[in-house]
Enzyme design. Sequence first.
Site, PDB file in Angstrom:
ATOM      1  N   ARG A 510       0.833  -1.198   0.000  1.00 41.44           N
ATOM      2  CA  ARG A 510       0.000   0.000   0.000  1.00 41.44           C
ATOM      3  C   ARG A 510       0.867   1.248   0.000  1.00 41.44           C
ATOM      4  O   ARG A 510       1.868   1.313   0.722  1.00 41.44           O
ATOM      5  CB  ARG A 510      -0.919   0.008   1.231  1.00 41.44           C
ATOM      6  CG  ARG A 510      -2.034   1.045   1.159  1.00 41.44           C
ATOM      7  CD  ARG A 510      -3.171   0.684   2.088  1.00 41.44           C
ATOM      8  NE  ARG A 510      -2.772   0.699   3.475  1.00 41.44           N
ATOM      9  CZ  ARG A 510      -3.390   1.410   4.420  1.00 41.44           C
ATOM     10  NH1 ARG A 510      -4.421   2.169   4.112  1.00 41.44           N
ATOM     11  NH2 ARG A 510      -2.975   1.352   5.674  1.00 41.44           N
ATOM     12  N   SER A 574       7.292  -4.717   7.598  1.00 39.95           N
ATOM     13  CA  SER A 574       6.798  -5.603   8.654  1.00 39.95           C
ATOM     14  C   SER A 574       7.611  -6.884   8.791  1.00 39.95           C
ATOM     15  O   SER A 574       7.061  -7.995   8.828  1.00 39.95           O
ATOM     16  CB  SER A 574       5.332  -5.941   8.380  1.00 39.95           C
ATOM     17  OG  SER A 574       4.602  -4.772   8.145  1.00 39.95           O
ATOM     18  N   ASP A 627       5.267  -2.660  11.137  1.00 43.54           N
ATOM     19  CA  ASP A 627       3.815  -2.451  11.072  1.00 43.54           C
ATOM     20  C   ASP A 627       3.191  -2.400  12.465  1.00 43.54           C
ATOM     21  O   ASP A 627       2.219  -1.682  12.701  1.00 43.54           O
ATOM     22  CB  ASP A 627       3.134  -3.524  10.221  1.00 43.54           C
ATOM     23  CG  ASP A 627       3.380  -4.935  10.720  1.00 43.54           C
ATOM     24  OD1 ASP A 627       4.332  -5.149  11.488  1.00 43.54           O
ATOM     25  OD2 ASP A 627       2.617  -5.847  10.321  1.00 43.54           O
TER      26      ASP A 627
END
Length: 886
Positions: A510, A574, A627
């Site tokens: 994203r 992440s 994340d």
Amino acid sequence: MRLHDDQLRDISARFQAEMKKGLSAESNAAATLKMLPTHVCSTPDGSENGEFLAVDLGGSKFKVLQVKVRKEAGRVRRSVEMQEQTYPLPKELLIGRGVELFDHVSECLKDFLLQKKISLEKKHPLGFTFSFPCQQTALNQGLLLNWSKNYWARGLQGKDMVNTLRQAISRAGGMDVDVLALVNDTVGTMMTCGFDDQHCEVGLIIGTGTNACYMEELRHIDLVEGDEGRMCVNTEWGAFGDDGALDDYLTEFDRDIDAASINPGKQCLEKMVSGLYLGELVRLVVLKMTKLGLLFDGRVTDALRTKGKITTAHVAAMEQYKDGLKNTRDILLDLSLNPSPDDCIAVQHVCTVVSFRSSNLVAAGLAAILTRIRQNRKLKTLRITVGVDGTVYKTHPQYAKRLHKVVRRLVPDCHVRFVLSESGSSKGAAMVTAVAQRVTARRHQSLSSFRLSRDQLRSVKARMRAGLEAGLKSNSHSPVKMLPSYVFRTPDGTECGKYLALDLGGTNFRVLLVKIRSGLRRSVRLYNKLYPIPLEIMQGTGEELFDHIVHCISDFLDYVGMKKARLPLGFTFSFPCLWKMFLKKRFSWTKGFKATDCEGNDVVDMLREAIKRRNEFDVDIVAIVNDTVGTMMSCAYEDPQCEIGLIAGTGSNVCYMEELRNIEKNGLGEMQRMCINTEWGGLGEDGCLDDIITEYDNAVDRESINHGRQRFEKLTSGLYLGEVVRQVLLDLTRRGLLFKGRVTEALKTPGIFETKYLSQIESDRLALLQVRSILQHLGLDSTCDDSIIVKEVCGAVSRRAAQLCGAGMAAVVDKIRENRGLDQLNITVGVDGTLYKLHPHFSTVLQETVVALAPQCYVTYLLSEEGSGRGAALITAVARRDQVEM
């Protein structure tokens, strides 16, 4: 007594209305059809195995059986061997003390074991066929409502019949027998026939008494909890009409039968149709005709006046096709009558009318049941089998044929097959016991290894705490890495500006533009775009992966029209990394990523080099953020008490604000706090979780791309839970306990059972039919029983995952509380991840576990609506603000 089809349809409609009344908790007390739940939820599927005893009490004789169900080589279905013994029941026992009746039963059972040389020391599961109305609260518990069929043993009404039998067996001594199931004879008949025909979902008795049972949708049975699957309902239809519903069809002969019975006003339908009364009905009709001078020249003998002199067996003999008239003459002569040929024909005709009415009334009741089943299942046509037992059906020459014909006429949209129960209902009791044992074994095998006791959860909490402490030490080799994030503060509301944020950590990437406004009208506005990451890129080369990332950034900057602006960038990355301030250094892959030439390299350098290769835009890379940290920061913007971040989705991880004095590897002196990215998914890599790791977890680990690593994550994260479920289902199927032992290619395919199916299958609103639909979509053809087991397996796996996350969280919050020297800690956890957000029970179980294991911590959970991408932008804003202040 003649009934035409319109009258039968009228009776059938009344019967349907009474069924509905009996199923409702509000109206059951007033219903004549008691619609008793039997707690038999499964019919035989052919996988039953073992040796079972059965006791059959309810007729004029008493029977004991041993049933052996075995799998033979070369045969698909199990073979059934039976040996049985019939024992007399003296009349004085039927109307005497109940204790004496059951003592007789248990002594006969012991005699049977001795005669057949069956071991008395071995434990024997037993099914008890008990042919009287009982209110069952479980398969092995049933309170006697009332006696029927000339039984009237004292002191048993309202008592549990299973417990009564167990006590009698104990008094007899010398046997190890476990009564697993209490079964009505009608249910036993259905189960007997169901072993050979899996379409058999209706049982019918037309003998000394009469009754019917069928598989009703559980959601319609108010008297038991649950709304999924089916349960066999014992209609006890002999009482139909006790409220006057059949008064317009009763004759004077029916009223005379009722008045002379031991239970006047009760069992109306049974007195019109069952073998206990048909002979007496014929006698009363013949007696009246004789008194009117229509038979035997008006001469009435004492024998004709005597109750019971004409039996149902006589009726059957008189209706024989070839010898009927001869039999009629012989029977009448035995009554001291002198019949003419016309008398014989007339009496034979009376028998036909009486028995024909019986079969018509049974057909009307059966039509009501079949119609209800078809409507329940929303079918245009229903294919079903009715298992039948009883002397009237078996021995009467025309009864079965008449019944079949009328049923098919009344319900033309039901394709009905009638199967005679050759082995009686006793074998069915053994089959109920076998099914109960099979289902119990399935559930035990499916769930036991996933159940965690409170002590086990406390142990996991302690191991997590030890891992956290060890990971904070310098040069630590703890599998819980405890990585410094160099995030020292959470947002305070003064952050502002435009920031670019990237979010990489799952199967999608994203890119976000985040506009932060400070002051009284402070707000965060996001513009984002989602880009898929193909598997070949996730597991290709590092250069290909980062070129793909930069391509997505370029596309997004075109999309928002800011390609020429040099924006500060925060990158949510992440994966476990070693840090150097905000810009990370070496990292390693998890969650299915395996791009080559990346691990051990600097993620910032790899991103900058890819941007240079593209040469279309430039950015200021300010912070690389995990994340979990991003989630904490995003929620902390809304709640200043948020000092923990939790990810429960594709991966599993936690971060929290640790006292800097406890971090030996920070090198920053005595500052107050820093966010620590625990990377708790690594717990167990040193074997500390081996006592709770199952064979199924080990199978998932062996097939993973990072064998031996991230053991805690493989027990708790969405990437692996579906695969754990698949391994359980595969094992159960190979052992013949699921899907009829058929291992399909779909079931052997890794990854086919995605974790999203756990959330769907465990939904409280999802009917069992929809569970079957999901399984069929996956190429798994299941029965209702299979679907129930699959749902329970899913529940066990996801519940364990939530409990383990809860135990880990309890370790974190207790550590924070002790760090700060508090008796009570109030803190907020920012949470993100599809497992936590979408699974119907995960969040509740996790929170309950934390409450149980960390009672001195009051924990609030705040969902991160905007994900960790917003957190990356906020960290970037905090870092920029701190740089300005410095």
